[in-house]
Scaffold this motif. Sequence first.
Motif, PDB file in Angstrom:
ATOM      1  N   GLY A   1       0.817  -1.210   0.000  1.00 43.82           N
ATOM      2  CA  GLY A   1       0.000   0.000   0.000  1.00 43.82           C
ATOM      3  C   GLY A   1       0.851   1.260   0.000  1.00 43.82           C
ATOM      4  N   ILE A   2       1.918   1.255   0.799  1.00 40.99           N
ATOM      5  CA  ILE A   2       2.821   2.408   0.842  1.00 40.99           C
ATOM      6  C   ILE A   2       3.519   2.569  -0.505  1.00 40.99           C
ATOM      7  CG2 ILE A   2       4.813   3.427   2.002  1.00 40.99           C
ATOM      8  CD1 ILE A   2       4.056   1.695   4.452  1.00 40.99           C
ATOM      9  N   TYR A   3       3.973   1.447  -1.041  1.00 41.90           N
ATOM     10  CA  TYR A   3       4.626   1.469  -2.359  1.00 41.90           C
ATOM     11  C   TYR A   3       3.685   2.037  -3.425  1.00 41.90           C
ATOM     12  CZ  TYR A   3       6.279  -0.243  -6.873  1.00 41.90           C
ATOM     13  OH  TYR A   3       6.661  -0.309  -8.182  1.00 41.90           O
ATOM     14  N   THR A   4       2.436   1.584  -3.412  1.00 40.94           N
ATOM     15  CA  THR A   4       1.464   2.041  -4.415  1.00 40.94           C
ATOM     16  C   THR A   4       1.263   3.544  -4.346  1.00 40.94           C
ATOM     17  OG1 THR A   4       0.317  -0.092  -4.318  1.00 40.94           O
ATOM     18  CG2 THR A   4      -0.887   1.752  -5.270  1.00 40.94           C
ATOM     19  N   ASN A   5       1.180   4.085  -3.121  1.00 42.40           N
ATOM     20  CA  ASN A   5       0.977   5.522  -2.977  1.00 42.40           C
ATOM     21  C   ASN A   5       2.213   6.316  -3.378  1.00 42.40           C
ATOM     22  OD1 ASN A   5      -1.778   5.986  -1.885  1.00 42.40           O
ATOM     23  ND2 ASN A   5      -1.082   4.585  -0.316  1.00 42.40           N
ATOM     24  N   LEU A   6       3.399   5.802  -3.055  1.00 40.46           N
ATOM     25  CA  LEU A   6       4.619   6.498  -3.473  1.00 40.46           C
ATOM     26  C   LEU A   6       4.835   6.397  -4.977  1.00 40.46           C
ATOM     27  CD1 LEU A   6       7.177   5.547  -0.666  1.00 40.46           C
ATOM     28  CD2 LEU A   6       5.936   7.688  -0.945  1.00 40.46           C
ATOM     29  N   SER A   7       4.335   5.308  -5.580  1.00 41.91           N
ATOM     30  CA  SER A   7       4.554   5.100  -7.008  1.00 41.91           C
ATOM     31  C   SER A   7       3.834   6.124  -7.870  1.00 41.91           C
ATOM     32  CB  SER A   7       4.102   3.689  -7.409  1.00 41.91           C
ATOM     33  OG  SER A   7       2.686   3.569  -7.350  1.00 41.91           O
ATOM     34  N   ILE A   8       2.926   6.880  -7.270  1.00 40.73           N
ATOM     35  CA  ILE A   8       2.212   7.903  -8.027  1.00 40.73           C
ATOM     36  C   ILE A   8       3.186   8.933  -8.604  1.00 40.73           C
ATOM     37  CG2 ILE A   8       1.780   9.638  -6.227  1.00 40.73           C
ATOM     38  CD1 ILE A   8      -0.904   8.257  -8.547  1.00 40.73           C
ATOM     39  N   PHE A   9       4.361   9.069  -7.965  1.00 45.81           N
ATOM     40  CA  PHE A   9       5.310  10.092  -8.384  1.00 45.81           C
ATOM     41  C   PHE A   9       5.951   9.758  -9.729  1.00 45.81           C
ATOM     42  CE2 PHE A   9       4.932  10.707  -3.844  1.00 45.81           C
ATOM     43  CZ  PHE A   9       4.794  12.079  -3.770  1.00 45.81           C
TER      44      PHE A   9
ATOM     45  N   THR B   1       7.805  -0.821 -13.525  1.00 46.29           N
ATOM     46  CA  THR B   1       7.965  -2.126 -14.180  1.00 46.29           C
ATOM     47  C   THR B   1       9.213  -2.832 -13.657  1.00 46.29           C
ATOM     48  OG1 THR B   1       6.916  -1.273 -16.178  1.00 46.29           O
ATOM     49  CG2 THR B   1       8.181  -3.304 -16.379  1.00 46.29           C
ATOM     50  N   TYR B   2      10.329  -2.116 -13.622  1.00 50.69           N
ATOM     51  CA  TYR B   2      11.580  -2.713 -13.144  1.00 50.69           C
ATOM     52  C   TYR B   2      11.455  -3.168 -11.689  1.00 50.69           C
ATOM     53  CZ  TYR B   2      13.716  -0.670 -17.329  1.00 50.69           C
ATOM     54  OH  TYR B   2      14.025  -0.340 -18.638  1.00 50.69           O
ATOM     55  N   ILE B   3      10.854  -2.303 -10.853  1.00 53.82           N
ATOM     56  CA  ILE B   3      10.722  -2.640  -9.434  1.00 53.82           C
ATOM     57  C   ILE B   3       9.793  -3.832  -9.245  1.00 53.82           C
ATOM     58  CG2 ILE B   3       9.932  -1.785  -7.194  1.00 53.82           C
ATOM     59  CD1 ILE B   3      10.796   1.009  -8.069  1.00 53.82           C
ATOM     60  N   SER B   4       8.707  -3.862 -10.008  1.00 49.75           N
ATOM     61  CA  SER B   4       7.760  -4.982  -9.902  1.00 49.75           C
ATOM     62  C   SER B   4       8.409  -6.301 -10.312  1.00 49.75           C
ATOM     63  CB  SER B   4       6.531  -4.720 -10.774  1.00 49.75           C
ATOM     64  OG  SER B   4       5.825  -3.579 -10.323  1.00 49.75           O
ATOM     65  N   LEU B   5       9.274  -6.254 -11.313  1.00 47.79           N
ATOM     66  CA  LEU B   5       9.958  -7.470 -11.750  1.00 47.79           C
ATOM     67  C   LEU B   5      10.919  -7.979 -10.677  1.00 47.79           C
ATOM     68  CD1 LEU B   5      10.642  -6.625 -15.506  1.00 47.79           C
ATOM     69  CD2 LEU B   5       8.933  -8.189 -14.565  1.00 47.79           C
ATOM     70  N   ILE B   6      11.510  -7.060  -9.924  1.00 49.62           N
ATOM     71  CA  ILE B   6      12.336  -7.465  -8.778  1.00 49.62           C
ATOM     72  C   ILE B   6      11.475  -8.214  -7.760  1.00 49.62           C
ATOM     73  CG2 ILE B   6      13.649  -6.603  -6.784  1.00 49.62           C
ATOM     74  CD1 ILE B   6      14.597  -4.293  -8.581  1.00 49.62           C
TER      75      ILE B   6
ATOM     76  N   LEU C   1       9.357  -1.701  -1.883  1.00 49.08           N
ATOM     77  CA  LEU C   1       9.240  -0.409  -1.205  1.00 49.08           C
ATOM     78  C   LEU C   1      10.616   0.199  -0.961  1.00 49.08           C
ATOM     79  CD1 LEU C   1       7.604   1.765   0.255  1.00 49.08           C
ATOM     80  CD2 LEU C   1       7.602   0.306   2.292  1.00 49.08           C
ATOM     81  N   ILE C   2      11.557  -0.615  -0.515  1.00 47.45           N
ATOM     82  CA  ILE C   2      12.908  -0.117  -0.236  1.00 47.45           C
ATOM     83  C   ILE C   2      13.590   0.356  -1.513  1.00 47.45           C
ATOM     84  CG2 ILE C   2      15.215  -0.810   0.530  1.00 47.45           C
ATOM     85  CD1 ILE C   2      13.807  -2.696   2.535  1.00 47.45           C
ATOM     86  N   VAL C   3      13.452  -0.419  -2.593  1.00 44.69           N
ATOM     87  CA  VAL C   3      14.074  -0.044  -3.870  1.00 44.69           C
ATOM     88  C   VAL C   3      13.488   1.271  -4.377  1.00 44.69           C
ATOM     89  CG1 VAL C   3      14.324  -0.682  -6.298  1.00 44.69           C
ATOM     90  CG2 VAL C   3      14.671  -2.403  -4.527  1.00 44.69           C
ATOM     91  N   LEU C   4      12.163   1.423  -4.288  1.00 43.24           N
ATOM     92  CA  LEU C   4      11.534   2.666  -4.733  1.00 43.24           C
ATOM     93  C   LEU C   4      12.031   3.850  -3.917  1.00 43.24           C
ATOM     94  CD1 LEU C   4       9.465   4.202  -6.463  1.00 43.24           C
ATOM     95  CD2 LEU C   4       7.745   3.683  -4.716  1.00 43.24           C
ATOM     96  N   TYR C   5      12.150   3.657  -2.606  1.00 45.76           N
ATOM     97  CA  TYR C   5      12.607   4.758  -1.743  1.00 45.76           C
ATOM     98  C   TYR C   5      14.049   5.143  -2.065  1.00 45.76           C
ATOM     99  CZ  TYR C   5      14.110   7.384   2.310  1.00 45.76           C
ATOM    100  OH  TYR C   5      14.641   8.355   3.124  1.00 45.76           O
ATOM    101  N   ILE C   6      14.922   4.137  -2.207  1.00 41.87           N
ATOM    102  CA  ILE C   6      16.332   4.419  -2.499  1.00 41.87           C
ATOM    103  C   ILE C   6      16.465   5.104  -3.853  1.00 41.87           C
ATOM    104  CG2 ILE C   6      18.569   3.362  -2.994  1.00 41.87           C
ATOM    105  CD1 ILE C   6      17.877   1.206  -0.931  1.00 41.87           C
TER     106      ILE C   6
END
Length: 486
Positions: A359-367, A378-383, A419-424
Amino acid sequence: MYRKLVIQTIIYSIGFVFPKMVNYVFLKFFTVFFKREEFSLYTDMYALSFIVIGFLSFGLENTYFRFLYKKNYNKKIVFSTGVIIQLLISSFFLLISINLIKYLSSIAGYHHHSEYFFMFFFIIFFDTICVLPMAWLRANDKPVQYSTINIVNILIQSFLIIYLFLYSDNIFYGKNTFSFFIFKWISSFTDKIGYIFFSNMISSLVNLFLVFPILFKEVTIKKFNKVLAIKMLNFGIPIMIGTIAFSINENLDKILIKRWVSDEMNGAYSACYKIASFISLYLRIFRLGIEPFFFKKSKDSDAIYYYEEIIYMFILFGLIFYVLICGNINIFMEFLIDKKYHVAVSIIPIIMMGNLFLGIYTNLSIFYKIIDKPIIGTYISLIGVLITFLFNVIFIFISTDHSFMIPAWGTFTSYGSMLIVLYIWGKKQFLQFCNKKIKNIIMHFLFALFIVFLIRKKTELSFLLQFLYLIIIFFLEKKRLTNLIK
C-alpha cells in the motif's frame, strides 16, 4: 479541500466496503460448505483470472487519469480513445480464448471443467470493459453513482448464489424457453462451485449494462485519436507489466501450492490469506479517494505538502489497522472461516504487513507516473516477482516440511523489497520529503511490530495492549490528528 476529499472517500468506501463485507460473509459460508480441496479450486480460478485481467487492462485506468489532467488533451477524446482501445483488446481476447477453450482448460488442469473457463472468459471480458467507465465516475466526482453500481452488482451476485445453492435442485422451468436452456446448463455443473462462477458472470454482465449509458453518451468513434492512442499505450504498457507482476506476486503461491503440493493445503492457505488481505480494504479505500486527487494536484505549487501529509497519515492509520486486526485474529478467524482452515493462521500477520508495504509502495509510485516514467514501476515490480518466485521455488522443491510460512515470508520480502528499492531510487529524484519524517515512520513501524509481538506472547493482555497503543499514538501525533479532524 480536506472536507471534500474525506466525504468522497467515505462514499467510495461504502461502495467498496459493502461488497467486500458481503464477500467475507460468503467466505464463512463457503469454508463451512466446501472441503479444503474444493475451496482450492474456487480460489485457483480467480487467481488465474487476475493475472489475465492484469494483462488485458493495459494500465489504461492509470493512463486515463494521467492524460485526463494534461492541459493539451480534450477529456472526451481521452476517454473515447481509452475505451475503444480497451474494447478492441478485450474483444480480441474473448474471440481467441473461446476458440481455444478446450486447449487452455486442459493446460491449466481443468479439462473436465471447460464450462468454468467459458464463464471466466466472459467475466474477464465484461469486467475489463467496465474499468474505464468506473474510472470516469471517479474522475468526474460521482462517488454516489460509483458506489450504487458496486452495491447493485454484489446484491445481484449474492441473490443468485443463495438461490442456486438452496433451490437449484427444485427449480421448475418450462420447455422451449430460454430459462430451460440456462438451467439445464447450470444443472450440468459437476459441483456447486460452478454456481459461484455463474453468479459472478451474470453480475458482471449487469455491471456492463449499468455503465453502458456512460459509454453511449461519452464514446464515439470520431473522437478516437490515433496519435493519442499510441501515447496512451506507450504509457500504459509498463504499468500493465507492473500489474501483471503484482498479480503474480499475489497469486503465484496459491497457483503453485495447488499443483505441486496439495489442494487441501492450498485451501487452508488461501482462506487464511483472505483474512490477511482484510487490510487491503483500507488500502483500496484510500486509493479510490486519493489517486484522482494526486493527479489533479500534480501541477500545483503546494502539491508536495499535501502528498507528504496524506502519505504520512496513510502509514499511521495503516499501522493502527494492522495492530487492531492482529490483536483480534482469533475473533476474525472464528467469525470468517471454518475451523478446519485455521491450520494456516500463522501466515496472517506476515501477509498483512506485506500488504501494508504494498500500500505504501502504491501511494509512493504515483510520483513516477506523474513524471511520465512508469517504466520505473515495471523494473521494481519485476524485482518483486523474482523474489516471490525464489521463495516459492524453495517452498516447492527444497523445503522438506512444506511450511506455510515460506510463501508467506516470500510475500512479505517481495513487497518490502519493492518499497525499499523505490525509496532508495526516488530519494534523490522526487521523494525528498520522505527524508524529513523517515525517522518517525520507522519508529511507528517498530512500535506497532513490538505491540503485535507482545500480543502474540501475552494473548490475555491483548485488549489492554491495544488500548495502550492507541493512547500512545494519540499523544505522539496529537497535533497532526487534531489538525486533520479540524
